[in-house]
Design a protein around this motif. Structure first.
Motif, PDB file in Angstrom:
ATOM      1  N   ASP A 153       0.630  -7.207   2.722  1.00 62.54           N
ATOM      2  CA  ASP A 153      -0.413  -6.551   3.506  1.00 62.54           C
ATOM      3  C   ASP A 153       0.227  -5.608   4.520  1.00 62.54           C
ATOM      4  O   ASP A 153       1.438  -5.679   4.780  1.00 62.54           O
ATOM      5  CB  ASP A 153      -1.255  -7.598   4.233  1.00 62.54           C
ATOM      6  N   ARG A 154      -0.592  -4.735   5.108  1.00 61.91           N
ATOM      7  CA  ARG A 154      -0.121  -3.760   6.096  1.00 61.91           C
ATOM      8  C   ARG A 154       0.746  -4.456   7.157  1.00 61.91           C
ATOM      9  O   ARG A 154       0.361  -5.468   7.723  1.00 61.91           O
ATOM     10  CB  ARG A 154      -1.289  -3.087   6.796  1.00 61.91           C
ATOM     11  N   GLY A 155       1.944  -3.917   7.393  1.00 62.67           N
ATOM     12  CA  GLY A 155       2.834  -4.406   8.433  1.00 62.67           C
ATOM     13  C   GLY A 155       3.746  -5.555   8.026  1.00 62.67           C
ATOM     14  O   GLY A 155       4.711  -5.855   8.720  1.00 62.67           O
ATOM     15  N   GLU A 156       3.456  -6.206   6.899  1.00 57.17           N
ATOM     16  CA  GLU A 156       4.273  -7.361   6.511  1.00 57.17           C
ATOM     17  C   GLU A 156       5.680  -6.969   6.073  1.00 57.17           C
ATOM     18  O   GLU A 156       6.636  -7.700   6.345  1.00 57.17           O
ATOM     19  CB  GLU A 156       3.575  -8.174   5.418  1.00 57.17           C
ATOM     20  N   LEU A 157       5.838  -5.828   5.418  1.00 63.43           N
ATOM     21  CA  LEU A 157       7.170  -5.392   5.021  1.00 63.43           C
ATOM     22  C   LEU A 157       8.043  -5.158   6.247  1.00 63.43           C
ATOM     23  O   LEU A 157       9.202  -5.583   6.300  1.00 63.43           O
ATOM     24  CB  LEU A 157       7.096  -4.123   4.160  1.00 63.43           C
ATOM     25  N   VAL A 158       7.492  -4.527   7.260  1.00 66.68           N
ATOM     26  CA  VAL A 158       8.225  -4.280   8.502  1.00 66.68           C
ATOM     27  C   VAL A 158       8.618  -5.603   9.156  1.00 66.68           C
ATOM     28  O   VAL A 158       9.746  -5.772   9.619  1.00 66.68           O
ATOM     29  CB  VAL A 158       7.395  -3.403   9.471  1.00 66.68           C
ATOM     30  N   ARG A 159       7.698  -6.559   9.174  1.00 66.40           N
ATOM     31  CA  ARG A 159       8.000  -7.873   9.763  1.00 66.40           C
ATOM     32  C   ARG A 159       9.123  -8.576   9.005  1.00 66.40           C
ATOM     33  O   ARG A 159       9.993  -9.198   9.618  1.00 66.40           O
ATOM     34  CB  ARG A 159       6.743  -8.740   9.783  1.00 66.40           C
ATOM     35  N   TYR A 180       6.963   2.325 -13.553  1.00 65.41           N
ATOM     36  CA  TYR A 180       6.125   3.423 -14.030  1.00 65.41           C
ATOM     37  C   TYR A 180       4.709   2.985 -14.405  1.00 65.41           C
ATOM     38  O   TYR A 180       3.901   3.793 -14.832  1.00 65.41           O
ATOM     39  CB  TYR A 180       6.799   4.114 -15.213  1.00 65.41           C
ATOM     40  N   VAL A 181       4.406   1.704 -14.215  1.00 67.26           N
ATOM     41  CA  VAL A 181       3.058   1.208 -14.460  1.00 67.26           C
ATOM     42  C   VAL A 181       2.252   1.398 -13.179  1.00 67.26           C
ATOM     43  O   VAL A 181       2.690   0.970 -12.108  1.00 67.26           O
ATOM     44  CB  VAL A 181       3.085  -0.296 -14.857  1.00 67.26           C
ATOM     45  N   PRO A 182       1.100   2.043 -13.252  1.00 65.49           N
ATOM     46  CA  PRO A 182       0.316   2.234 -12.032  1.00 65.49           C
ATOM     47  C   PRO A 182      -0.227   0.907 -11.514  1.00 65.49           C
ATOM     48  O   PRO A 182      -0.614   0.041 -12.289  1.00 65.49           O
ATOM     49  CB  PRO A 182      -0.827   3.156 -12.465  1.00 65.49           C
ATOM     50  N   ALA A 183      -0.227   0.758 -10.207  1.00 68.12           N
ATOM     51  CA  ALA A 183      -0.814  -0.420  -9.574  1.00 68.12           C
ATOM     52  C   ALA A 183      -2.281  -0.120  -9.328  1.00 68.12           C
ATOM     53  O   ALA A 183      -2.614   0.836  -8.634  1.00 68.12           O
ATOM     54  CB  ALA A 183      -0.087  -0.735  -8.271  1.00 68.12           C
ATOM     55  N   ASP A 184      -3.165  -0.931  -9.873  1.00 70.95           N
ATOM     56  CA  ASP A 184      -4.582  -0.612  -9.842  1.00 70.95           C
ATOM     57  C   ASP A 184      -5.354  -1.080  -8.624  1.00 70.95           C
ATOM     58  O   ASP A 184      -6.248  -0.398  -8.177  1.00 70.95           O
ATOM     59  CB  ASP A 184      -5.266  -1.145 -11.094  1.00 70.95           C
ATOM     60  N   TYR A 185      -5.063  -2.252  -8.101  1.00 69.60           N
ATOM     61  CA  TYR A 185      -5.887  -2.748  -6.998  1.00 69.60           C
ATOM     62  C   TYR A 185      -5.038  -3.440  -5.955  1.00 69.60           C
ATOM     63  O   TYR A 185      -4.188  -4.257  -6.284  1.00 69.60           O
ATOM     64  CB  TYR A 185      -6.935  -3.749  -7.490  1.00 69.60           C
ATOM     65  N   GLY A 186      -5.310  -3.141  -4.696  1.00 71.17           N
ATOM     66  CA  GLY A 186      -4.712  -3.879  -3.602  1.00 71.17           C
ATOM     67  C   GLY A 186      -5.673  -4.976  -3.161  1.00 71.17           C
ATOM     68  O   GLY A 186      -6.641  -5.276  -3.843  1.00 71.17           O
ATOM     69  N   ARG A 187      -5.426  -5.532  -2.039  1.00 71.82           N
ATOM     70  CA  ARG A 187      -6.281  -6.608  -1.534  1.00 71.82           C
ATOM     71  C   ARG A 187      -7.711  -6.114  -1.318  1.00 71.82           C
ATOM     72  O   ARG A 187      -8.668  -6.857  -1.474  1.00 71.82           O
ATOM     73  CB  ARG A 187      -5.706  -7.163  -0.242  1.00 71.82           C
TER      74      ARG A 187
END
Length: 102
Positions: A33-39, A63-70
């Motif tokens: 989720d937003r900010g978790e990579l930075v943490r 190269y596979v598109p990611a279709d849906y986030g949370r």
């Protein structure tokens, strides 16, 4: 949450340094989720989160598109992440998907 890349399995929640990470058991990808990579980067635990060795699936899945986030936005957008790696980011919720080894 279903894996944004392989769409085959429900992702499993893991906790690293107090950060919940969603991992796909099929492709090894991670949704943050937003900010978790930075943490995770600040806590210096990334090597614990993605300690899987490189394999050919990693390149194929890049190269596979990611279709849906949370937030179930239609398509995640490939962007350059930390260290110049290509990650998939949802413009609506700010979540990112990392393929195995990224």
């Amino acid at each position: 949450m279903q894996c944004p890349k392989c769409q085959r399995v429900e992702m499993v929640i893991e906790v690293h340094a107090g950060v919940e990470v969603d991992r796909c058991g099929a492709c090894g990808g991670l949704f943050l989720d937003r900010g978790e990579l930075v943490r995770l980067l600040r806590a210096q635990v990334c090597h614990e989160v993605d300690n899987l060795s490189y394999n050919l699936l990693s390149d194929d899945m890049d190269y596979v598109p990611a279709d849906y986030g949370r937030c179930h936005h239609t398509r995640m957008t490939p962007v350059k992440g930390p260290g110049g790696i290509r990650v998939d980011r949802c413009e609506r919720c700010g979540g990112v998907f990392l393929d195995q080894g990224e």
